[in-house]
Design a protein around this motif. Sequence first.
Motif, PDB file in Angstrom:
ATOM      1  N   THR A 459      37.140  42.745  42.974  1.00 41.36           N
ATOM      2  CA  THR A 459      37.962  43.507  43.721  1.00 41.36           C
ATOM      3  C   THR A 459      37.869  43.375  45.045  1.00 41.36           C
ATOM      4  N   SER A 460      38.773  43.357  45.914  1.00 46.39           N
ATOM      5  CA  SER A 460      38.747  43.433  47.123  1.00 46.39           C
ATOM      6  C   SER A 460      38.173  41.968  47.945  1.00 46.39           C
ATOM      7  N   LEU A 461      37.557  41.981  49.140  1.00 45.16           N
ATOM      8  CA  LEU A 461      37.050  40.963  49.543  1.00 45.16           C
ATOM      9  C   LEU A 461      35.673  40.384  49.086  1.00 45.16           C
ATOM     10  N   GLY A 462      34.915  41.428  48.323  1.00 46.39           N
ATOM     11  CA  GLY A 462      33.667  41.247  48.160  1.00 46.39           C
ATOM     12  C   GLY A 462      32.726  40.511  49.493  1.00 46.39           C
ATOM     13  N   ALA A 463      31.908  39.838  48.996  1.00 42.85           N
ATOM     14  CA  ALA A 463      30.840  39.330  50.025  1.00 42.85           C
ATOM     15  C   ALA A 463      31.421  38.469  51.142  1.00 42.85           C
ATOM     16  N   GLU A 464      32.914  38.277  50.944  1.00 43.60           N
ATOM     17  CA  GLU A 464      33.563  37.517  51.956  1.00 43.60           C
ATOM     18  C   GLU A 464      33.352  38.110  53.163  1.00 43.60           C
ATOM     19  N   GLY A 465      33.386  39.359  53.363  1.00 43.02           N
ATOM     20  CA  GLY A 465      33.510  39.818  54.762  1.00 43.02           C
ATOM     21  C   GLY A 465      33.241  41.510  54.678  1.00 43.02           C
ATOM     22  N   GLN A 466      33.452  41.831  55.869  1.00 41.73           N
ATOM     23  CA  GLN A 466      33.352  43.420  56.189  1.00 41.73           C
ATOM     24  C   GLN A 466      34.561  44.094  55.568  1.00 41.73           C
ATOM     25  N   ASP A 467      34.545  45.118  54.911  1.00 43.68           N
ATOM     26  CA  ASP A 467      35.334  45.644  53.919  1.00 43.68           C
ATOM     27  C   ASP A 467      35.581  47.200  54.163  1.00 43.68           C
ATOM     28  N   ARG A 533      43.356  44.332  47.698  1.00 45.07           N
ATOM     29  CA  ARG A 533      42.499  45.389  48.265  1.00 45.07           C
ATOM     30  C   ARG A 533      43.157  46.537  48.772  1.00 45.07           C
ATOM     31  N   SER A 534      44.674  46.584  48.889  1.00 45.96           N
ATOM     32  CA  SER A 534      45.270  47.797  49.612  1.00 45.96           C
ATOM     33  C   SER A 534      45.104  48.920  48.725  1.00 45.96           C
ATOM     34  N   TYR A 625      35.071  44.901  39.076  1.00 49.35           N
ATOM     35  CA  TYR A 625      35.927  44.063  38.714  1.00 49.35           C
ATOM     36  C   TYR A 625      37.129  44.365  38.090  1.00 49.35           C
ATOM     37  N   HIS A 626      38.121  43.708  38.023  1.00 47.32           N
ATOM     38  CA  HIS A 626      39.377  44.088  37.045  1.00 47.32           C
ATOM     39  C   HIS A 626      39.255  43.140  35.876  1.00 47.32           C
ATOM     40  N   LYS A 726      41.107  50.669  40.676  1.00 48.60           N
ATOM     41  CA  LYS A 726      40.662  49.309  41.214  1.00 48.60           C
ATOM     42  C   LYS A 726      42.026  48.482  41.809  1.00 48.60           C
ATOM     43  N   ASN A 727      42.312  47.324  41.125  1.00 45.00           N
ATOM     44  CA  ASN A 727      43.664  46.581  41.721  1.00 45.00           C
ATOM     45  C   ASN A 727      44.271  45.770  40.478  1.00 45.00           C
ATOM     46  N   ILE A 728      45.514  45.343  41.017  1.00 46.85           N
ATOM     47  CA  ILE A 728      46.381  44.630  39.934  1.00 46.85           C
ATOM     48  C   ILE A 728      47.026  43.667  40.339  1.00 46.85           C
TER      49      ILE A 728
END
Lengths: 784, 157
Positions: A459-467, A533-534, A625-626, A726-728
């Motif tokens: 879900t979302s950015l993960g460790a890619e960046g500031q969340d 991530r919305s 995780y989805h 979570k996310n879809i």
Amino acid sequence: MPEYQYIGKPARRVDALEKVLGTAKYIADRKLPGMLHARCLRSEVPHARIVKLDVTPALAVPGVRGVITSEDFFEHGLYGFPVKDKYMLAYQKVRYVGEAIAAVAADTPEAALAGVQAIICELEPLPGVFDMEHALDADAPQVGPDRPDGEHPNFLDKLIVRKGDPLAVWEQSPIKLEERYTVGPQEHAYIEPEGVLAVPTPEGGVVVYAPNQSPFINHGNLALVLNLPHNLVRVIQPPVGGSFGGKDDIIYESSAQVARLALITGKPVRMVFSREESLIVSYKRDAMRMHIWLAADPDGTLRACKFDGLLDSGAYASESSFTAWRASIHAMGAYRYDACHVDITAVYTNNGYCGAFRGFGNTEVCMAIEQAIDEMAYKVGMDPIDFRLKNCLRLGDETVHGQRLTESVGLAECLMAVRRLSDWDRKRAEYTRRDVACNVSTTNDIRRGIGVAALYHGTSLGAEGQDYANATIAIEQDNSIDITSGLTDYGTGSRTVFTLIAAEELGVRPERIHMQRPDTDTAIESGPTVASRSTMLGGNAMRIAAMNLRQTLDYAAADLLGCELHQLIRHGEAYVGPAEEPVPWERVVAHAREMGLALSAHGKWTAPRINWDHHAGRGTPYMAYHFAAQVAEVEVDMGTGNVQVIGFWAAHDLGKMIFPQGAYGQLYGGIAQGLGYALMEQITFVNGYIQETNFESYLIPTAVDVPEIVGTFIEAPFSHGPYGAKNIAEPAMVPTAPAILNAIYHATGRRVRDLPANLERVLLGHDLAKGGSPRACKLGLHIA
Amino acid sequence: MLIEFTLNRKRVAVEAPPDITLLTLLRDYFNLTGTKEGCSVGECGACAVIMDGRLVNSCLVLAPQAAGSEVITIEGIRGPDGGPNDMQENFITYGAVQCGICIPGMIMAGEALLMHNPNPTRAEIRTALAGNLCRCTGYQQIVDAIEATARSREGNR
């Protein structure tokens, strides 16, 4: 589970009415008096040095009002994140066919084209890199920027995951698989081509209407390259006619071009792409070549996975290093292994350029690993669903990255749901007996098969960046409620999700609420609108904002009713105190005003900190995780290679469904995109020239290609998600292609390891040499 | 040249060049921007309108061909109160709308189908939509909305 008033209940999409009436104003529908039309001069070669660029003849063309080049931008318009390697207009070199070199604004589109054609541009062709396998050869032409660190300039990034020594396990293993898989680029094919409108302001700034995903990134880029203070740049997102990851960099570039032209000419300037321009110029999903080694025990226990991937970023980095990271994290699939190594290498070539696209690396690797897992199931002689159930991640398991899964793991339930819904066991047995399978048609040899694929998606950015994300909420004088989010809705339904969350928390009808359009002047920066991530990030922020406002109203109600806060209950919108006399919500609001309380609030939510060690290839990549499983049923015409998907079942663990029509819409739409990726969507670069320049050659699924889909949601709530959500959006499409490919194998006994599984690959097992030429590109770009 | 035709049930006359498309005529001369341009080669159906009872891609019709015809665009699809008609309302209820760019064309395709086949099967609805591309929805909720409209119109007949 708590009972909600609006969450998870059928709702009206907040922007649906204007869209069904045809009154929604997309960029191409917006015009202002005196507005100029802009068009770019674009490269007709894949790699060249710009030896001469003289725009003065264009200025002499009647109707032309302004012409710009890279000289018109601060630092020549250099931009990009995380790698700054692209210019708003080409500087010194062009690296792909269609790259913008200069931009013209004129009274009419015809005059703009004449202006473009009048520009004197001499390009000295350079040798190109068209095969990603040779991008890192010592003598490969340099496409990427200089590397002071001694790396090959065509090397972009390498992402790894490390657990144990999988090759050592593989060598010793009684059951092993080694296979190669490839995917080509995919076009987003939003039905609205790109467009941007810029309006200069009296104080020397510019307002840009841009159908981008992330207006704040655009805003930052514009302020930088236009060399303007942030307060003189405003980006507003109009209705967006589809994006799927595709309307970021390309829109930022067009935004910078029209903004500069607007500032130079003092007039509104609009640029709208033709479909040909869109297909030639815009970035695509990365092509990948993948090499997988899997090892298992005779009882079907998976032991080891080694995954090598090579990713073609094309001429620029765009998001490819992030894409490669997400690919690396998911490459082994949602399974337990004793040992696992993943290496994903991203390189530069002159094949267009690649960036974000729904699934973002996972779509690519899932196609490979979920076929490989299927192949292993056959090797060990197990049913493909049984094999997955035996090895899949469950609550309490540790992933190969070293992350313990402590909640919200619904994969096994998803697999069991699609097994039941699709009537898997009966069909599997029936279609495996070839005599029956061959009897679908009396005249043609048409065979049926059924296949499965499983998925996990961080879900979302993960460790890619500031969340983090921000939201605001305010009660207006007419007692309507305005809400804003720094995250945007380009068709996904997030504006409706935010509206429902605000209504739920505040205890008011959704009709009271006006979800404002994203606008950098009124909303608060919330990171990019990417990575599905919305709902989680923006939804949490909205929930906090509404809870803050709710507290203010609760104080006012308690004061009005002469009671304690805990004595308040709600009947619909009304407040009720110990006297059991309902007080209308409006009266509570009026009382709050009389008390001098602020009737607005802000909410910010920051995701829990997670860490990824890029050098060790270990850590906690995502907070949750989805999980999902999809089953496809196909009919394959053995005489033509034609594949028709006749049934489709999908079970997704999205944590919690907020907006049902929106969630199902994401699911069905994602599956349709995955179906296109599996069977028909093909981008062919021949010496850097794309061959598919409109929808007559780039085929996407129609209503008769997509079967009736049976979808179901498993709700394994995530404690940090709003109401457990979570996310879809992205996960919907990721497992579709491998499910279809596995069904094709079941029907035919033929593995198609290269996407798309077009007629010749299904029928003959190889490509037909079709050749190609620069012709379609030159026609599409109006290059004589 | 002068082009006279019936547009959304009103007689209109417009002076326009003979070499533009009906799509350009609708968008640039009548400001009817509900009809969208997606590909300009007749592949996507975003520009679909109903012309003399048939669904046509207005990007493939030259403006002079409209002379004497009856054209209905999305702006001509309204309920008795001027709001959404039953089909448009069903598109909202069934969640058939996402980005929305294909939706005017989808609604025109749905209306054109029901003019000729008031009681279509889901397969017939899908065939009628085969010339209209949607990248968001996977079509299922669009089929749901058109099917529900057909059922309720049949019931009210």
